[in-house]
Scaffold this active site. Structure first.
Site, mmCIF file in Angstrom:
data_model
loop_
_atom_site.group_PDB
_atom_site.id
_atom_site.type_symbol
_atom_site.label_atom_id
_atom_site.label_comp_id
_atom_site.label_asym_id
_atom_site.label_seq_id
_atom_site.Cartn_x
_atom_site.Cartn_y
_atom_site.Cartn_z
ATOM 1 N N SER A 188 0.963 -1.228 -0.024
ATOM 2 C CA SER A 188 0.076 -0.058 0.030
ATOM 3 C C SER A 188 0.814 1.346 0.035
ATOM 4 C CB SER A 188 -0.790 0.147 1.122
ATOM 5 O OG SER A 188 -0.223 -0.239 2.398
ATOM 6 N N HIS A 245 1.995 4.720 4.097
ATOM 7 C CA HIS A 245 1.261 5.306 3.042
ATOM 8 C C HIS A 245 1.866 6.894 2.736
ATOM 9 C CE1 HIS A 245 -2.308 2.779 3.964
ATOM 10 N NE2 HIS A 245 -1.373 1.908 3.764
#
Length: 267
Positions: A188, A245
């Site tokens: 991610s 992230h």
């Protein structure tokens, strides 16, 4: 804008020469088994439509014959790095699923002193391949494919691989430094890096192949904010690697600027 689509075996060279002769900006790409004809400027639509009414003079059907076209096999070469990354992510998921502890430990992040002493530098990158559930790998694999299939053909494999490595390094290091744990993983952070990169490159080059709907960017930023607020952690086992992230996003934006500096304004 997407003006038209044509079969892969259709010769568009005459049309391209006509457009070049009239200094009309355009681009042809191969996507989804067809040739796509892109126009950045809508002012020429009527003029081009008039040309297309006389297909024979443009020789757009020169490559077509009365015999059926042979079946065309899917060519994954333009997306080879993207497909390889997804496969490695699936393998990482399988390590977790089958509880292959020894192999898992060998690819998890480790303290910098340990990495320096053992020379296991791959552990700065390989945590991105570990996935801790079906939805984890499915979500990440879909986004890697969706954004990667835009970036890899545009950037070329060397730069695209460089983007992947930089996003992996920065997201892993930031998650370790600010997240306070070694037990993290997933693509991610790379996904956010890809989004940051494609967002900047599309605005720098106005390349239609890099376009993504604005709503997707809004969704990803909201997801990032909700993650830092801690709301997602109530609904999942474990916690979200929010710093990964953010680190990936920043790395992707910076790499886009680096790419522009090396490759100039035109593409």
């Amino acid at each position: 804008m997407l003006f038209a689509e044509y079969p892969l075996n259709q010769d568009l060279s005459a049309l391209s020469r006509k457009l070049n002769a009239h200094n009309i900006p355009h681009r042809f790409t191969e996507e989804g088994g067809v040739q796509k004809f892109w126009l950045p400027d809508e002012r020429h639509i009527d003029e081009i439509n008039e040309w297309l009414n006389d297909i024979e003079s443009l020789k757009l059907e020169a490559a077509q014959t009365s015999s059926p076209a042979p079946e065309r096999q899917i060519n994954i070469l333009p997306y080879l790095v993207t497909v390889t990354i997804i496969i490695c992510g699936v393998l990482g998921y399988l390590l977790v699923f089958f509880e292959a502890r020894a192999l898992m430990v060998s690819v998890m992040f480790a303290p910098f002193e340990y990495i320096a002493n053992t020379g296991q530098i791959w552990r700065l990158v390989t945590p991105v391949f570990l996935h801790f559930g079906e939805m984890h790998i499915i979500f990440n694999a879909l986004w890697i494919w969706e954004v990667g299939k835009r970036l890899e053909p545009f950037m070329g494999k060397v730069h695209y691989l460089g983007l992947f490595l930089v996003c992996s390094l920065v997201s892993n290091i930031l998650q370790y430094g600010l997240g306070g744990s070694l037990n993290f993983g997933g693509l991610s952070g790379v996904v956010y890096g890809y989004f940051g990169c494609v967002f900047v490159l599309h605005r720098l080059y106005l390349h239609p192949g890099l376009f993504m709907p604005p709503g997707i960017y809004v969704f990803m930023m909201v997801w990032l904010a909700v993650g830092f607020a801690g709301l997602i952690d109530f609904f999942i086992v474990g916690s979200i690697a929010n710093w990964a992230h953010l680190g990936g996003l920043v790395a992707g934006v910076i790499y886009a600027g680096f790419y522009r500096a090396l490759n100039g304004k035109s593409q």
